[in-house]
Design a protein around this motif. Structure first.
Motif, PDB file in Angstrom:
ATOM      1  N   UNK A   1       0.839  -1.209   0.000  1.00 10.92           N
ATOM      2  CA  UNK A   1       0.000   0.000   0.000  1.00 10.92           C
ATOM      3  C   UNK A   1       0.873   1.259   0.000  1.00 10.92           C
ATOM      4  N   UNK A   2       1.986   1.231   0.729  1.00  8.78           N
ATOM      5  CA  UNK A   2       2.921   2.364   0.729  1.00  8.78           C
ATOM      6  C   UNK A   2       3.533   2.568  -0.656  1.00  8.78           C
ATOM      7  N   UNK A   3       3.953   1.468  -1.271  1.00  6.36           N
ATOM      8  CA  UNK A   3       4.525   1.529  -2.620  1.00  6.36           C
ATOM      9  C   UNK A   3       3.502   2.109  -3.590  1.00  6.36           C
ATOM     10  N   UNK A   4       2.274   1.630  -3.494  1.00 12.12           N
ATOM     11  CA  UNK A   4       1.193   2.104  -4.369  1.00 12.12           C
ATOM     12  C   UNK A   4       0.985   3.602  -4.208  1.00 12.12           C
ATOM     13  N   UNK A   5       0.901   4.057  -2.982  1.00  2.00           N
ATOM     14  CA  UNK A   5       0.686   5.489  -2.710  1.00  2.00           C
ATOM     15  C   UNK A   5       1.820   6.330  -3.299  1.00  2.00           C
ATOM     16  N   UNK A   6       3.062   5.891  -3.085  1.00  2.00           N
ATOM     17  CA  UNK A   6       4.211   6.637  -3.605  1.00  2.00           C
ATOM     18  C   UNK A   6       4.188   6.698  -5.138  1.00  2.00           C
ATOM     19  N   UNK A   7       3.851   5.590  -5.779  1.00  3.60           N
ATOM     20  CA  UNK A   7       3.793   5.556  -7.242  1.00  3.60           C
ATOM     21  C   UNK A   7       2.665   6.443  -7.768  1.00  3.60           C
ATOM     22  N   UNK A   8       1.518   6.400  -7.116  1.00  3.63           N
ATOM     23  CA  UNK A   8       0.394   7.216  -7.566  1.00  3.63           C
ATOM     24  C   UNK A   8       0.685   8.704  -7.394  1.00  3.63           C
ATOM     25  N   UNK A   9       1.372   9.062  -6.320  1.00  3.52           N
ATOM     26  CA  UNK A   9       1.754  10.457  -6.102  1.00  3.52           C
ATOM     27  C   UNK A   9       2.724  10.928  -7.182  1.00  3.52           C
ATOM     28  N   UNK A  10       3.709  10.102  -7.484  1.00  3.55           N
ATOM     29  CA  UNK A  10       4.676  10.451  -8.528  1.00  3.55           C
ATOM     30  C   UNK A  10       3.999  10.552  -9.891  1.00  3.55           C
ATOM     31  N   UNK A  11       3.167   9.592 -10.220  1.00  3.93           N
ATOM     32  CA  UNK A  11       2.470   9.621 -11.512  1.00  3.93           C
ATOM     33  C   UNK A  11       1.619  10.882 -11.638  1.00  3.93           C
ATOM     34  N   UNK A  12       0.889  11.221 -10.588  1.00  6.07           N
ATOM     35  CA  UNK A  12       0.019  12.395 -10.618  1.00  6.07           C
ATOM     36  C   UNK A  12       0.813  13.680 -10.869  1.00  6.07           C
ATOM     37  N   UNK A  13       2.031  13.749 -10.325  1.00 10.72           N
ATOM     38  CA  UNK A  13       2.876  14.924 -10.525  1.00 10.72           C
ATOM     39  C   UNK A  13       3.233  15.111 -12.003  1.00 10.72           C
ATOM     40  N   UNK A  14       3.150  14.048 -12.783  1.00  6.81           N
ATOM     41  CA  UNK A  14       3.438  14.098 -14.213  1.00  6.81           C
ATOM     42  C   UNK A  14       2.155  13.986 -15.038  1.00  6.81           C
TER      43      UNK A  14
END
Length: 143
Positions: free
Chosen positions: A28-41
């Motif tokens: 879940x932590x990995x997912x959150x970090x990836x979604x945050x990074x993707x959203x920034x782009x």
């Protein structure tokens, strides 16, 4: 752009299973970090996990038939055993980056060989869960 992150066997146990090797972060932590990074782009990422080889193969083919720009793949132990996953990746055009949390080359000898690495565009190993973000950043910055 849309991306896919696939996780193989036992990765649903991140944070609980051998934290001295894999750390304390959860999937879940990995997912959150990836979604945050993707959203920034202004991108999207879907994160999935399965203990079943056939399910992972199905998801790769669905990505090929869909609008997925790249796959981040931590195949877990299937790295060292699955010719079926190797053939699947070799048979699709969507680029795949192989990711491992631990440095598999510093571990048991059987972990040193990857059936998948020769058909992936790259391999990230030993960076902890940051390796997932490194793979996504590579995709995001190359598009």
């Amino acid at each position: 752009m849309k991306y896919l992150c696939l996780n193989g066997p036992n990765l649903h146990r991140l944070g609980k299973r051998e934290p001295e090797i894999y750390g304390h972060e959860t999937l879940a932590d990995v997912t959150k970090d990836l979604q945050t990074l993707a959203a920034a782009f202004d991108a999207e990422i879907d994160v999935k996990q399965s203990n079943h080889e056939g399910q992972l193969i199905d998801w790769i083919y669905e990505a090929e038939d869909g609008d997925i720009a790249g796959i981040i793949f931590n195949p877990g132990a299937y790295t060292h055993t699955s010719v079926a996953l190797r053939d699947c990746i070799a048979g699709v055009e969507v680029p795949v980056v192989e990711v491992h949390i631990s440095n598999v080359h510093k571990r048991e000898a059987f972990r040193h060989h990857s059936y998948l690495a020769p058909v992936c565009i790259g391999q990230i190993t030993g960076l902890g869960t940051f390796g997932y973000q490194a793979a996504l950043r590579m995709f995001l910055q190359s598009n």
